[in-house]
Motif scaffolding. Structure first.
Motif, PDB file in Angstrom:
ATOM      1  N   THR A 112       0.853  -1.189   0.000  1.00  0.00           N
ATOM      2  CA  THR A 112       0.000   0.000   0.000  1.00  0.00           C
ATOM      3  C   THR A 112       0.889   1.240   0.000  1.00  0.00           C
ATOM      4  O   THR A 112       2.097   1.172   0.284  1.00  0.00           O
ATOM      5  N   ARG A 113       0.295   2.376  -0.271  1.00  0.00           N
ATOM      6  CA  ARG A 113       1.045   3.646  -0.222  1.00  0.00           C
ATOM      7  C   ARG A 113       1.649   3.863   1.169  1.00  0.00           C
ATOM      8  O   ARG A 113       2.773   4.338   1.305  1.00  0.00           O
ATOM      9  N   LEU A 114       0.865   3.523   2.178  1.00  0.00           N
ATOM     10  CA  LEU A 114       1.347   3.690   3.555  1.00  0.00           C
ATOM     11  C   LEU A 114       2.592   2.835   3.779  1.00  0.00           C
ATOM     12  O   LEU A 114       3.594   3.302   4.336  1.00  0.00           O
ATOM     13  N   LEU A 158       6.292   4.058   4.688  1.00  0.00           N
ATOM     14  CA  LEU A 158       6.862   3.547   5.941  1.00  0.00           C
ATOM     15  C   LEU A 158       8.195   2.842   5.686  1.00  0.00           C
ATOM     16  O   LEU A 158       9.208   3.107   6.359  1.00  0.00           O
ATOM     17  N   TYR A 159       8.239   1.957   4.691  1.00  0.00           N
ATOM     18  CA  TYR A 159       9.444   1.167   4.441  1.00  0.00           C
ATOM     19  C   TYR A 159      10.555   2.042   3.847  1.00  0.00           C
ATOM     20  O   TYR A 159      11.732   1.791   4.066  1.00  0.00           O
ATOM     21  N   ARG A 160      10.151   3.060   3.092  1.00  0.00           N
ATOM     22  CA  ARG A 160      11.147   3.981   2.537  1.00  0.00           C
ATOM     23  C   ARG A 160      11.845   4.744   3.662  1.00  0.00           C
ATOM     24  O   ARG A 160      13.076   4.835   3.702  1.00  0.00           O
ATOM     25  N   PHE A 188       6.336   9.601  -7.925  1.00  0.00           N
ATOM     26  CA  PHE A 188       5.488   8.514  -8.430  1.00  0.00           C
ATOM     27  C   PHE A 188       5.442   8.506  -9.957  1.00  0.00           C
ATOM     28  O   PHE A 188       4.701   7.743 -10.550  1.00  0.00           O
ATOM     29  N   ASP A 189       6.239   9.358 -10.600  1.00  0.00           N
ATOM     30  CA  ASP A 189       6.285   9.449 -12.069  1.00  0.00           C
ATOM     31  C   ASP A 189       7.453   8.596 -12.584  1.00  0.00           C
ATOM     32  O   ASP A 189       8.616   8.969 -12.435  1.00  0.00           O
ATOM     33  N   LYS A 190       7.115   7.456 -13.189  1.00  0.00           N
ATOM     34  CA  LYS A 190       8.157   6.499 -13.572  1.00  0.00           C
ATOM     35  C   LYS A 190       9.115   7.066 -14.627  1.00  0.00           C
ATOM     36  O   LYS A 190      10.325   6.816 -14.574  1.00  0.00           O
ATOM     37  N   ASP A 191       8.594   7.831 -15.589  1.00  0.00           N
ATOM     38  CA  ASP A 191       9.465   8.392 -16.631  1.00  0.00           C
ATOM     39  C   ASP A 191      10.449   9.387 -16.023  1.00  0.00           C
ATOM     40  O   ASP A 191      11.632   9.406 -16.357  1.00  0.00           O
ATOM     41  N   ASN A 192       9.923  10.220 -15.128  1.00  0.00           N
ATOM     42  CA  ASN A 192      10.791  11.186 -14.450  1.00  0.00           C
ATOM     43  C   ASN A 192      11.857  10.459 -13.617  1.00  0.00           C
ATOM     44  O   ASN A 192      13.018  10.865 -13.582  1.00  0.00           O
ATOM     45  N   ASN A 193      11.463   9.384 -12.967  1.00  0.00           N
ATOM     46  CA  ASN A 193      12.425   8.617 -12.156  1.00  0.00           C
ATOM     47  C   ASN A 193      13.548   8.065 -13.024  1.00  0.00           C
ATOM     48  O   ASN A 193      14.715   8.090 -12.625  1.00  0.00           O
TER      49      ASN A 193
END
Ligand SMILES: C[S@@+](CC[C@H](N)C(=O)[O-])C[C@H]1O[C@@H](n2cnc3c(N)ncnc32)[C@H](O)[C@@H]1O
Length: 167
Positions: A5-7, A11-13, A108-113
């Motif tokens: 989940t986003r949470l 949290l893990y990050r 959350f933008d994969k291309d930007n990442n």
């Protein structure tokens, strides 16, 4: 079901950031060198570094100032602007002097990442001292650098660690 989940991602990050920072502090404790904090954001990790790294110089990169007032570097240590411009210039200025690089510029933008990971991978290595540690929220491909296992307390793929073995 194995989807986080986003949470849980957040949290893990943060858990991985904390574990990696403390592991990195131990790795660099006996050596001289400066720190690059790439992505100041709210200044949480900068503040944590400032608290634990004593007088060591920490240069923070950011394009939009949004940090808590007590988590701001002084003007001399704030490198304001787009990383595509500021990082190559700073890496030339501090060539071979960075002992710890922390890159936290993902979204959350994969291309930007993908684009940001490419920029950091290309422009950070010239700044790195021999044996320097790099921690990143995005996987990087830096010439001369070896990927390392995460320390206890950090879950796999929540953060990425590298050591500069190239010079
Ligand atoms: C996830 S936040 C960093 C959080 C920070 N480590 C903390 O603990 O508060 C990422 C930051 O990187 C900055 N950033 C992203 N892309 C950038 C770019 N191309 N140039 C400069 N700053 C950038 C964003 O403005 C944002 O503040």
């Amino acid at each position: 079901m194995n989807m986080l989940t986003r949470l849980e991602k957040t949290l893990y990050r943060l858990e991985a950031q904390h574990a990696c920072l403390h592991w990195a502090f131990e790795q660099i404790a006996e050596r001289d060198g400066i720190v690059f904090e790439i992505g100041l954001g709210l200044g949480r990790t900068f503040n944590h570094m400032r608290h634990h790294l004593g007088e060591r110089e920490i240069y923070a990169f950011e394009r939009v100032i949004n940090a808590y007032p007590d988590c701001m570097p002084d003007d001399e240590h704030l490198i304001l602007g787009e990383i595509v411009e500021t990082l190559p210039a700073a890496s030339a200025r501090f060539a071979g002097q960075v002992l710890l690089g922390h890159s936290d510029v993902g979204s959350f933008d994969k291309d930007n990442n993908r684009m940001m990971a490419g920029l950091i991978s290309k422009h950070l290595p010239p700044a790195l001292a021999p044996g320097a540690i790099v921690m990143s929220d995005l996987p990087l491909a830096m010439p001369g650098c070896t990927a390392l296992a995460l320390p206890p307390g950090a879950r796999e793929d929540r953060y990425y660690l590298y050591r500069n073995d190239g010079i």
